[in-house]
Design a protein around this motif. Structure first.
Motif, PDB file in Angstrom:
ATOM      1  N   GLY A 101      83.386   3.666  62.667  1.00 13.67           N
ATOM      2  CA  GLY A 101      82.783   2.331  62.064  1.00 13.67           C
ATOM      3  C   GLY A 101      83.925   1.168  62.742  1.00 13.67           C
ATOM      4  N   ILE A 102      85.198   1.495  62.392  1.00 13.69           N
ATOM      5  CA  ILE A 102      86.135   0.372  62.002  1.00 13.69           C
ATOM      6  C   ILE A 102      85.960  -0.868  63.836  1.00 13.69           C
ATOM      7  N   GLU A 103      85.703   0.379  64.621  1.00 11.24           N
ATOM      8  CA  GLU A 103      85.367  -0.164  65.788  1.00 11.24           C
ATOM      9  C   GLU A 103      84.390  -0.560  66.282  1.00 11.24           C
ATOM     10  N   TRP A 104      83.172  -1.025  65.564  1.00 11.56           N
ATOM     11  CA  TRP A 104      82.144  -0.834  65.730  1.00 11.56           C
ATOM     12  C   TRP A 104      81.863  -2.079  65.024  1.00 11.56           C
ATOM     13  N   ILE A 105      82.491  -2.896  64.212  1.00  9.95           N
ATOM     14  CA  ILE A 105      82.595  -3.535  62.965  1.00  9.95           C
ATOM     15  C   ILE A 105      83.665  -4.730  64.025  1.00  9.95           C
ATOM     16  N   VAL A 106      84.047  -4.256  64.531  1.00  8.32           N
ATOM     17  CA  VAL A 106      85.300  -5.223  65.525  1.00  8.32           C
ATOM     18  C   VAL A 106      84.563  -5.626  66.689  1.00  8.32           C
ATOM     19  N   ARG A 107      83.947  -4.382  67.360  1.00 13.51           N
ATOM     20  CA  ARG A 107      83.596  -5.569  68.540  1.00 13.51           C
ATOM     21  C   ARG A 107      82.290  -6.254  68.032  1.00 13.51           C
ATOM     22  N   LYS A 108      81.203  -5.546  67.109  1.00 16.82           N
ATOM     23  CA  LYS A 108      80.511  -6.683  66.822  1.00 16.82           C
ATOM     24  C   LYS A 108      81.738  -8.310  66.510  1.00 16.82           C
ATOM     25  N   ARG A 109      82.114  -8.035  65.512  1.00 17.77           N
ATOM     26  CA  ARG A 109      82.738  -9.758  65.486  1.00 17.77           C
ATOM     27  C   ARG A 109      83.499 -10.564  67.004  1.00 17.77           C
ATOM     28  N   LEU A 110      83.777  -9.318  67.282  1.00 21.99           N
ATOM     29  CA  LEU A 110      84.138 -10.120  68.721  1.00 21.99           C
ATOM     30  C   LEU A 110      82.986 -10.701  69.773  1.00 21.99           C
ATOM     31  N   ARG A 111      82.459 -10.581  70.069  1.00 23.93           N
ATOM     32  CA  ARG A 111      80.882 -10.793  70.647  1.00 23.93           C
ATOM     33  C   ARG A 111      80.128 -12.074  69.686  1.00 23.93           C
ATOM     34  N   ASN A 124      90.254  20.202  58.458  1.00 26.98           N
ATOM     35  CA  ASN A 124      89.533  20.405  60.119  1.00 26.98           C
ATOM     36  C   ASN A 124      88.001  20.276  59.893  1.00 26.98           C
ATOM     37  N   GLY A 125      87.311  20.786  58.662  1.00 22.10           N
ATOM     38  CA  GLY A 125      86.158  21.103  58.581  1.00 22.10           C
ATOM     39  C   GLY A 125      85.728  18.925  57.922  1.00 22.10           C
ATOM     40  N   GLY A 126      86.568  18.692  57.077  1.00 24.08           N
ATOM     41  CA  GLY A 126      86.316  17.530  56.786  1.00 24.08           C
ATOM     42  C   GLY A 126      86.621  16.730  56.811  1.00 24.08           C
ATOM     43  N   ILE A 127      88.043  16.415  56.581  1.00 20.63           N
ATOM     44  CA  ILE A 127      88.575  14.926  56.291  1.00 20.63           C
ATOM     45  C   ILE A 127      88.400  14.530  57.527  1.00 20.63           C
ATOM     46  N   SER A 128      88.961  15.608  58.792  1.00 20.20           N
ATOM     47  CA  SER A 128      89.521  15.348  60.300  1.00 20.20           C
ATOM     48  C   SER A 128      88.779  14.234  60.841  1.00 20.20           C
ATOM     49  N   TYR A 129      86.753  14.558  60.569  1.00 18.07           N
ATOM     50  CA  TYR A 129      85.312  14.423  60.688  1.00 18.07           C
ATOM     51  C   TYR A 129      85.291  13.043  59.838  1.00 18.07           C
ATOM     52  N   LEU A 130      86.141  13.020  58.522  1.00 11.50           N
ATOM     53  CA  LEU A 130      85.934  11.442  57.742  1.00 11.50           C
ATOM     54  C   LEU A 130      86.461  10.661  57.941  1.00 11.50           C
ATOM     55  N   LEU A 131      87.878  10.517  58.864  1.00 13.82           N
ATOM     56  CA  LEU A 131      89.164   9.498  60.096  1.00 13.82           C
ATOM     57  C   LEU A 131      87.802   9.675  61.065  1.00 13.82           C
ATOM     58  N   ILE A 132      87.617  10.503  61.957  1.00 16.89           N
ATOM     59  CA  ILE A 132      86.428   9.834  62.994  1.00 16.89           C
ATOM     60  C   ILE A 132      85.943   8.950  62.745  1.00 16.89           C
ATOM     61  N   ARG A 139      89.916  -1.051  77.236  1.00 17.42           N
ATOM     62  CA  ARG A 139      90.735   0.400  77.566  1.00 17.42           C
ATOM     63  C   ARG A 139      91.804  -0.540  76.270  1.00 17.42           C
ATOM     64  N   ARG A 140      92.044  -1.036  75.032  1.00 26.01           N
ATOM     65  CA  ARG A 140      92.762  -1.139  73.728  1.00 26.01           C
ATOM     66  C   ARG A 140      92.022  -0.361  72.846  1.00 26.01           C
ATOM     67  N   VAL A 141      90.798   0.503  72.974  1.00 30.21           N
ATOM     68  CA  VAL A 141      89.507   1.522  71.617  1.00 30.21           C
ATOM     69  C   VAL A 141      90.507   2.583  72.535  1.00 30.21           C
ATOM     70  N   THR A 142      90.458   2.849  74.052  1.00 25.06           N
ATOM     71  CA  THR A 142      91.005   4.070  74.640  1.00 25.06           C
ATOM     72  C   THR A 142      92.436   4.439  74.241  1.00 25.06           C
ATOM     73  N   GLN A 143      92.539   3.108  73.501  1.00 28.35           N
ATOM     74  CA  GLN A 143      94.333   3.874  73.962  1.00 28.35           C
ATOM     75  C   GLN A 143      94.737   4.262  72.257  1.00 28.35           C
ATOM     76  N   VAL A 144      93.755   2.847  71.508  1.00 31.91           N
ATOM     77  CA  VAL A 144      93.651   3.447  70.142  1.00 31.91           C
ATOM     78  C   VAL A 144      92.732   5.128  70.084  1.00 31.91           C
ATOM     79  N   TRP A 145      91.967   5.765  70.208  1.00 35.32           N
ATOM     80  CA  TRP A 145      91.860   7.304  70.090  1.00 35.32           C
ATOM     81  C   TRP A 145      93.248   7.657  70.764  1.00 35.32           C
ATOM     82  N   CYS A 146      93.330   7.641  71.937  1.00 33.40           N
ATOM     83  CA  CYS A 146      94.895   8.484  72.046  1.00 33.40           C
ATOM     84  C   CYS A 146      95.604   8.351  70.885  1.00 33.40           C
TER      85      CYS A 146
END
Length: 195
Positions: A184-194, A171-179, A138-145
């Motif tokens: 990547g940050i979400e993946w790291i946080v998820r692994k640590r929480l597990r 729109n063709g570079g920076i935006s995708y880097l931010l995504i 739910r928190r991750v969904t809010q972050v994506w919002c």
């Protein structure tokens, strides 16, 4: 005859399934190059063909993603057709704004459903998601919002600024880097929480 026609459509659908994500990602670069080199006479029919193929072949794992995929194809067709009818190439620039607005709508509306979109995606690989996992998704969904709101505002700014190079860069570079960074940050946080 019908069998060969079915095989042709099936092959076309498979090619489109692989090519469509690339076409959507490459949209800003394609528009930037296309407007500089060919104009809308060549670019518009090509974009409309890509969006029609996406509309005909998009299949998502979740109904919300299927809705998004088809809606964004329709928005693309409308923007390109409007651009041709009004002879106004700037309409093509608003596609990334529309993508972010639709993604924001899909993610935000899922917060009021029984399961958020991220929870539904998580349950595809982990059906027995614990209560803590539900809260996390739910928190991750809010972050994506928040991300899609801010990213959409930046995309809108690049449209209004009228600088094609800035528009294509963001729109063709920076935006995708931010995504990618957020994923990547979400993946790291998820692994640590597990752990």
């Amino acid at each position: 005859m019908n069998k060969s026609r079915h095989l042709s459509f099936s092959l076309l659908a498979k090619i489109a399934r692989w090519a469509m994500p690339l076409a959507v990602i490459a949209y800003p670069v394609a528009v930037w190059c296309g407007l500089k080199n060919w104009g809308t006479g060549v670019l518009a029919p090509l974009l409309i063909a890509i969006f029609i193929l996406r509309l005909m072949t998009f299949r998502g794992k979740l109904s919300q993603l299927t809705f998004f995929g088809k809606a964004i194809a329709i928005v693309g067709i409308v923007l390109v057709a409007t651009s041709v009818l009004l002879r106004e190439t700037s309409m093509l620039l608003y596609y990334p704004v529309a993508v972010n607005a639709l993604l924001l709508g899909v993610f935000f509306s899922s917060l009021y459903a029984r399961q958020s979109l991220v929870e539904r995606l998580a349950r595809l690989s982990e059906p027995e998601l614990p209560p803590r996992g539900v809260m996390y998704t739910r928190r991750v969904t809010q972050v994506w919002c928040v991300f899609f709101f801010c990213n959409g505002l930046m995309a809108l700014y690049t449209c209004l600024k009228g600088d094609m190079d800035l528009w294509a860069l963001y729109n063709g570079g920076i935006s995708y880097l931010l995504i990618g960074l957020l994923m990547g940050i979400e993946w790291i946080v998820r692994k640590r929480l597990r752990q």
